[in-house]
Write a protein that holds these residues in place. Structure first.
Motif, PDB file in Angstrom:
ATOM      1  N   ALA A 173       0.550  -1.517  -0.441  1.00  0.00           N
ATOM      2  CA  ALA A 173       0.145   0.125  -0.149  1.00  0.00           C
ATOM      3  C   ALA A 173       1.013   1.292   0.114  1.00  0.00           C
ATOM      4  CB  ALA A 173      -0.487   0.441   1.320  1.00  0.00           C
ATOM      5  N   LEU A 174       2.074   0.922   0.134  1.00  0.00           N
ATOM      6  CA  LEU A 174       2.860   2.179  -0.265  1.00  0.00           C
ATOM      7  C   LEU A 174       3.448   2.143  -1.388  1.00  0.00           C
ATOM      8  CD1 LEU A 174       5.017   1.149   3.444  1.00  0.00           C
ATOM      9  CD2 LEU A 174       2.852   3.206   3.292  1.00  0.00           C
ATOM     10  N   PRO A 175       4.323   3.483  -0.960  1.00  0.00           N
ATOM     11  CA  PRO A 175       5.040   3.941  -2.852  1.00  0.00           C
ATOM     12  C   PRO A 175       6.159   3.358  -2.709  1.00  0.00           C
ATOM     13  CG  PRO A 175       3.779   6.338  -1.354  1.00  0.00           C
ATOM     14  CD  PRO A 175       4.254   4.554  -0.287  1.00  0.00           C
ATOM     15  N   HIS A 176       6.461   2.885  -4.159  1.00  0.00           N
ATOM     16  CA  HIS A 176       7.777   1.710  -4.005  1.00  0.00           C
ATOM     17  C   HIS A 176       8.734   1.848  -3.271  1.00  0.00           C
ATOM     18  CE1 HIS A 176      10.087  -1.408  -5.801  1.00  0.00           C
ATOM     19  NE2 HIS A 176      10.691  -0.454  -6.387  1.00  0.00           N
ATOM     20  N   PRO A 177       8.647   3.418  -3.278  1.00  0.00           N
ATOM     21  CA  PRO A 177      11.020   3.512  -2.290  1.00  0.00           C
ATOM     22  C   PRO A 177      10.340   2.972  -1.430  1.00  0.00           C
ATOM     23  CG  PRO A 177      10.406   5.039  -4.336  1.00  0.00           C
ATOM     24  CD  PRO A 177       8.976   4.607  -4.546  1.00  0.00           C
ATOM     25  N   THR A 178       9.730   3.323  -0.434  1.00  0.00           N
ATOM     26  CA  THR A 178       9.059   3.804   1.036  1.00  0.00           C
ATOM     27  C   THR A 178       9.445   2.490   1.025  1.00  0.00           C
ATOM     28  OG1 THR A 178       8.389   5.741   0.628  1.00  0.00           O
ATOM     29  CG2 THR A 178       7.483   3.946   2.447  1.00  0.00           C
ATOM     30  N   ARG A 179       7.955   1.387   0.582  1.00  0.00           N
ATOM     31  CA  ARG A 179       7.993  -0.046   1.022  1.00  0.00           C
ATOM     32  C   ARG A 179       9.033  -0.807   0.749  1.00  0.00           C
ATOM     33  NH1 ARG A 179       5.202  -1.763  -4.990  1.00  0.00           N
ATOM     34  NH2 ARG A 179       3.424   0.013  -4.071  1.00  0.00           N
ATOM     35  N   VAL A 180      10.313  -0.432  -0.396  1.00  0.00           N
ATOM     36  CA  VAL A 180      11.620  -1.602  -0.583  1.00  0.00           C
ATOM     37  C   VAL A 180      12.282  -0.742   0.652  1.00  0.00           C
ATOM     38  CG1 VAL A 180      13.388  -1.495  -1.955  1.00  0.00           C
ATOM     39  CG2 VAL A 180      10.722  -1.132  -3.375  1.00  0.00           C
ATOM     40  N   ARG A 181      12.431  -0.080   1.136  1.00  0.00           N
ATOM     41  CA  ARG A 181      13.505   0.523   2.410  1.00  0.00           C
ATOM     42  C   ARG A 181      12.594   0.055   3.192  1.00  0.00           C
ATOM     43  NH1 ARG A 181      13.444   5.892  -1.118  1.00  0.00           N
ATOM     44  NH2 ARG A 181      14.960   5.394  -1.591  1.00  0.00           N
ATOM     45  N   LEU A 182      10.931  -0.027   4.051  1.00  0.00           N
ATOM     46  CA  LEU A 182      10.937  -1.265   4.535  1.00  0.00           C
ATOM     47  C   LEU A 182      11.212  -1.970   5.078  1.00  0.00           C
ATOM     48  CD1 LEU A 182       8.927  -0.576   7.343  1.00  0.00           C
ATOM     49  CD2 LEU A 182       7.179  -0.957   5.525  1.00  0.00           C
ATOM     50  N   ASP A 219      21.544   2.644  -5.256  1.00  0.00           N
ATOM     51  CA  ASP A 219      20.049   3.500  -4.951  1.00  0.00           C
ATOM     52  C   ASP A 219      19.821   2.431  -3.573  1.00  0.00           C
ATOM     53  OD1 ASP A 219      19.012   1.936  -6.990  1.00  0.00           O
ATOM     54  OD2 ASP A 219      18.723   4.125  -7.673  1.00  0.00           O
ATOM     55  N   GLY A 220      19.657   1.076  -4.309  1.00  0.00           N
ATOM     56  CA  GLY A 220      18.737  -0.046  -3.792  1.00  0.00           C
ATOM     57  C   GLY A 220      17.469  -0.035  -4.613  1.00  0.00           C
ATOM     58  N   ILE A 221      16.975   0.696  -5.101  1.00  0.00           N
ATOM     59  CA  ILE A 221      15.927   0.426  -6.221  1.00  0.00           C
ATOM     60  C   ILE A 221      16.013   0.027  -7.324  1.00  0.00           C
ATOM     61  CG2 ILE A 221      13.983   1.925  -6.869  1.00  0.00           C
ATOM     62  CD1 ILE A 221      14.774   1.717  -3.783  1.00  0.00           C
ATOM     63  N   GLY A 222      16.533   0.548  -8.060  1.00  0.00           N
ATOM     64  CA  GLY A 222      16.958   0.331  -9.339  1.00  0.00           C
ATOM     65  C   GLY A 222      18.468  -0.908  -9.949  1.00  0.00           C
ATOM     66  N   PHE A 223      18.205  -1.462 -10.587  1.00  0.00           N
ATOM     67  CA  PHE A 223      19.277  -2.727 -10.949  1.00  0.00           C
ATOM     68  C   PHE A 223      20.062  -2.009 -12.718  1.00  0.00           C
ATOM     69  CE2 PHE A 223      15.628  -3.937  -8.973  1.00  0.00           C
ATOM     70  CZ  PHE A 223      15.992  -5.218  -7.888  1.00  0.00           C
ATOM     71  N   ASP A 224      20.942  -3.346 -12.616  1.00  0.00           N
ATOM     72  CA  ASP A 224      21.823  -3.766 -13.872  1.00  0.00           C
ATOM     73  C   ASP A 224      21.323  -4.528 -14.449  1.00  0.00           C
ATOM     74  OD1 ASP A 224      23.075  -0.886 -13.687  1.00  0.00           O
ATOM     75  OD2 ASP A 224      24.133  -1.778 -12.698  1.00  0.00           O
ATOM     76  N   VAL A 225      20.749  -5.178 -15.454  1.00  0.00           N
ATOM     77  CA  VAL A 225      20.450  -6.484 -16.294  1.00  0.00           C
ATOM     78  C   VAL A 225      21.473  -6.285 -16.278  1.00  0.00           C
ATOM     79  CG1 VAL A 225      19.015  -7.840 -17.364  1.00  0.00           C
ATOM     80  CG2 VAL A 225      18.008  -5.966 -15.697  1.00  0.00           C
ATOM     81  N   VAL A 226      22.373  -7.912 -16.561  1.00  0.00           N
ATOM     82  CA  VAL A 226      23.583  -8.613 -17.623  1.00  0.00           C
ATOM     83  C   VAL A 226      23.103 -10.293 -18.475  1.00  0.00           C
ATOM     84  CG1 VAL A 226      26.151  -8.384 -17.710  1.00  0.00           C
ATOM     85  CG2 VAL A 226      25.160  -6.336 -15.924  1.00  0.00           C
ATOM     86  N   PHE A 227      23.440 -10.264 -19.272  1.00  0.00           N
ATOM     87  CA  PHE A 227      23.262 -11.435 -19.548  1.00  0.00           C
ATOM     88  C   PHE A 227      24.867 -11.460 -20.510  1.00  0.00           C
ATOM     89  CE2 PHE A 227      18.569  -9.891 -19.561  1.00  0.00           C
ATOM     90  CZ  PHE A 227      18.023 -10.912 -19.320  1.00  0.00           C
ATOM     91  N   GLU A 228      25.207 -12.531 -19.482  1.00  0.00           N
ATOM     92  CA  GLU A 228      26.886 -12.520 -19.807  1.00  0.00           C
ATOM     93  C   GLU A 228      26.677 -13.961 -21.229  1.00  0.00           C
ATOM     94  OE1 GLU A 228      29.053 -14.019 -16.493  1.00  0.00           O
ATOM     95  OE2 GLU A 228      28.759 -12.596 -15.298  1.00  0.00           O
TER      96      GLU A 228
END
Length: 309
Positions: free
Chosen positions: A29-38, A244-253
């Motif tokens: 129910a919380l905004p995405h960045p808030t819920r992820v940090r929580l 930043d704890g939120i985004g991702f680097d997607v790597v296919f080797e």
């Protein structure tokens, strides 16, 4: 093999599931960045220590990385629990995960071969470990129209497993429960030119001994076996959490060449080890990956069986 499921469950299982469902609903129910940090904070400071996950991470770090100081192990263990909490709530918001990963940049030496294989209708088997958010790369492809199946390891709590499995199916079908039947289902899917994902960094007494982070760890060769039987491109991938704890680097080797199954899994393990060495806090050290006492016990039994009269 999949663990034996208690299909009915008891009162403690029901209470634990209802508590977790409530926590997940509150977080969503919380905004995405808030819920992820929580959720990262909750697992790091409350759930992880109470459930014994922090102690397990510390023990595993002491076993596999004895040169680390106590402070370094504590810092890594905290990062592990934080990442685990973030990953759980991210993956429970399937529509949001797909939307966020739709525009994520996809990199790596394996991308051209993946796109070529898809255009030709050649099957692809992606392999990874419990590192970063292991569902983020699959979501990035699914959001672009790729259909990718997989296996999931059922939870011991049957009440929790019901919505956990449903969540797995929501991301991309077909998804099969781990075990002989599920593996055969995934094999048939890939054999028809499909794509699938397998996580290989879990303990299995049926596995072959492959050193992982310097310690022997029984590892199933089933992923390599499926690739060989189907002719699938065998591609390691990683969803690496950004600072930043939120985004991702997607790597296919780059794809691992077909060959001896154990050697293929050794190379997949080496790729995962390199990621862990670069950022140890992103691997799930809470897993019982090595089980050294169990391995030693099994070895003593084998040695006793091989002693002649």
């Amino acid at each position: 093999m999949a663990r034996t499921q208690n299909t009915r469950g008891g009162a403690a299982d029901w209470i634990a599931d209802r508590t977790l469902r409530g926590l997940i609903a509150l977080a969503l129910a919380l905004p995405h960045p808030t819920r992820v940090r929580l959720m990262g904070w909750m697992v790091r400071r409350v759930i992880g220590p109470l459930a014994g996950y922090r102690r397990r991470a510390l023990d595993n770090l002491a076993y596999a990385r004895p040169a680390l100081t106590d402070d370094e192990r504590r810092r890594i263990a905290d990062a592990v629990l934080d990442n685990a909490g973030r990953t759980m709530i991210e993956n429970y918001d399937v529509p949001g995960l797909l939307a966020r990963m739709a525009d994520a940049r996809i990199d790596g030496a394996g991308v051209p071969d993946m796109e070529h294989a898809r255009a030709e209708g050649r099957p692809i088997l992606f392999v990874t470990g419990h590192f970063g958010n292991f569902e983020a790369p699959r979501a990035a492809l699914v959001a672009r129209g790729w259909r990718i199946g997989g296996l999931y390891r059922p939870m011991a709590n049957p009440f929790f497993n019901a919505h956990y499995a449903a969540n797995m199916h929501a991301l991309s079908n077909p998804v099969f429960e781990q075990g002989r039947r599920g593996t055969m289902g995934l094999l048939r899917h890939i054999k028809k030119g499909g794509m699938g994902v397998l996580l290989f960094d879990v303990y299995s007494s049926d596995g072959v001994p492959i050193d992982f982070l310097g310690k022997p760890a029984p590892t199933l060769t089933s992923a390599a076996d499926i690739a060989l039987r189907t002719g699938a491109l065998f591609v390691p991938f990683f969803g690496i959490r950004r600072p930043d704890g939120i985004g991702f680097d997607v790597v296919f080797e780059a794809a691992i060449p077909h060959g001896d199954p154990a050697e293929m899994m050794h190379e997949a393990t080496r790729r995962l080890e390199a990621r862990i060495d670069a950022d140890p806090g992103q691997w799930f050290w809470i897993h019982r990956r090595w089980k050294p006492r169990r391995q030693a016990k099994r070895q003593r039994k084998r040695d006793a069986a091989n002693i002649g009269p």
